[in-house]
Every structure is written in structure tokens, then in C-alpha cells.
Design a protein around this motif. Sequence first.
Motif, PDB file in Angstrom:
ATOM      1  N   ASN A 150     -17.061  -2.275   8.687  1.00  0.00           N
ATOM      2  CA  ASN A 150     -16.674  -2.865   9.899  1.00  0.00           C
ATOM      3  C   ASN A 150     -17.611  -2.866  11.015  1.00  0.00           C
ATOM      4  O   ASN A 150     -18.106  -3.590  11.631  1.00  0.00           O
ATOM      5  N   TRP A 195     -12.290  -6.446  10.316  1.00  0.00           N
ATOM      6  CA  TRP A 195     -13.101  -7.472   9.845  1.00  0.00           C
ATOM      7  C   TRP A 195     -13.586  -7.485   8.412  1.00  0.00           C
ATOM      8  O   TRP A 195     -13.609  -8.571   7.923  1.00  0.00           O
ATOM      9  N   ILE A 241      -5.637  -8.978  11.779  1.00  0.00           N
ATOM     10  CA  ILE A 241      -6.233  -9.208  13.430  1.00  0.00           C
ATOM     11  C   ILE A 241      -4.930  -8.542  14.242  1.00  0.00           C
ATOM     12  O   ILE A 241      -3.822  -9.076  14.199  1.00  0.00           O
ATOM     13  N   THR A 271      -9.713  -5.391  14.912  1.00  0.00           N
ATOM     14  CA  THR A 271      -9.468  -6.469  13.958  1.00  0.00           C
ATOM     15  C   THR A 271     -10.246  -5.752  12.765  1.00  0.00           C
ATOM     16  O   THR A 271     -11.257  -5.155  12.821  1.00  0.00           O
ATOM     17  N   MET A 301     -12.762 -10.629   5.896  1.00  0.00           N
ATOM     18  CA  MET A 301     -13.501 -11.415   5.266  1.00  0.00           C
ATOM     19  C   MET A 301     -13.230 -11.274   3.724  1.00  0.00           C
ATOM     20  O   MET A 301     -13.610 -12.121   2.947  1.00  0.00           O
ATOM     21  N   VAL A 351     -20.514  -5.282  10.028  1.00  0.00           N
ATOM     22  CA  VAL A 351     -20.043  -6.644  10.640  1.00  0.00           C
ATOM     23  C   VAL A 351     -20.389  -6.851  11.947  1.00  0.00           C
ATOM     24  O   VAL A 351     -20.875  -8.184  12.115  1.00  0.00           O
ATOM     25  N   THR A 352     -20.065  -5.807  12.715  1.00  0.00           N
ATOM     26  CA  THR A 352     -20.126  -6.224  14.234  1.00  0.00           C
ATOM     27  C   THR A 352     -21.506  -5.752  14.549  1.00  0.00           C
ATOM     28  O   THR A 352     -21.959  -5.921  15.924  1.00  0.00           O
TER      29      THR A 352
END
Length: 265
Positions: free
Chosen positions: A31, A229, A222, A227, A233, A34-35
Motif C-alpha cells: 500500500n 489499494w 474501499i 482504502t 488492485m 502504491v501511493t
Amino acid sequence: MKLLRTVVIVVVALVFALPIVWMFAAAFKTNVQVTDPTVGLLFTPTLDNFGNVLADGEILTGLRNSLLVGVVSTVLSAVIAVPAAWAVGRFGMHRTGSLVLVARIVPAVSLLVPWYYLFAQAGLVGSYVVLILSHMFVSVPLILWIMIGFFEGLPVELEEAARTDGLTAFGAFRRIALPLATPGTATASVLAFVASWNNFMFALIFSNEETQTAPVTLFNFISYASTDWGGLMAAASLMTVPVVIAAIFGQKYLVAGLTAGATKG
């Protein structure tokens, strides 16, 4: 001119492919990665997201429900829409066909409240029946309008010869027109199945925990506070893989079916 066409094709392909590539790449990231905008496609992949998603089991249940609802709604829609498309194309019933097209024009969200009230009164909310019926609202008009052009492109002389030999109008449809329309029927059915597979709104309103489809399962990743992520995904990748494989192997037949009724000879 050829170079310009190649450049345009490459640009368009990249525009459509990059989000999918990013999704698959993000499925193997944490995560934090991802961000993090500095982490591109060069990173140490992890299978933790897929392990957590598969261990939870919700996505597998969602995929199973999506497959069930998609296959049943598509088959029932084809049974209704293909003969209807033949009748519209052969007997000039275009006004009747236009009425069915209204179902594609009317926003589906405007039907959710009356549908929910009717289905709740019948005790169907949360069942597979209501999901199949609501998805048929999309599939029947889609298959109908694809197949109208296809049947209009078939030589009517073949059916007239069959009727001269003693077949009824429906017999000529079943023995002559329907076999010739197999590529178009396959194309329309695949597109209807994909529309059902990706349908989110109907499943969100009419399903429950046992009947929720894959798109609703993705929505569960969500929350208000955060979230997941990576899990989102990974689940989205699992949902996308079957459609991508079907598109790759069925591309030739899809193109043939979509263009078969484009001209009349």
C-alpha cells in the motif's frame, strides 16, 4: 500517411493500456508503494495482496456469482432477443424495435427505486433472480440491436427458397437464418456477458452478502477511513484476467461478427 497512422495507433494503444498495466503492477506492490508517486514499474514485487484476497474468499464468491448471473442472463437474453431481431429485420417492425431501444436510452438509475419496491414486495431482493432480470434489461436491447443489422445483411432469398420447399417462416429462421447468424449471435452474447460482468449498480442495490458479484466485492476494499489499494488492485486483476483472455482468443470472431452485417449483397 502510413507513419502517421502507426503513430496514432500506438498513442491510442498506450492510452488504453497504461491504466491496465498500472493496475497489474500495483497488485504486486504494498500500500505504501502504491501511493508513492516515485515508485514506478521498478520495484520488488510481493504476492501478499493476492494471498490475502484469496484467503478471504470474498473475491472468489464474487467471481462465481458474476459468472452465474452473466451466463444465465446472457443466455436468456439471446433466447429472447435473437428471434425478436430476426422478426424486426425481416418484417420491417422497426417501430417495435425502437420501443425496445428506449430501454437503452432511459437511465437505469431512474428505475432503481420502482424496481426495488416491486422486487421487495415479491421477496426477490437479494436473490439471483432479481440480478438476472435486471441485467437482462441491459442485455436484451444490446443483443437485439446488434442482431437486427446482422439479419438484414443476410440474403432473404435463402429463406424464401426454404419456405418454397415447405418450411414455415419460423422454420426458415431456425434452419437457415439462425445457423448463418452464429457469428453475430456469438459477438452479441460476448458483449452482453461483458456488460453483465462489469455491472455494478444493479448488483450493489439488489444483492446481499451471498449473491454480491465481483464489482461489489471490489467496492468492499474501499472504506471511510482508508482504502486497501494493494488488495483492491489484486482483486481487480483477478476480475480482469478472464475478460482479457476471452478478448484475446475471441478477437477474430468478435471482429468477424461485428462486421458481418455491415454490408448487404
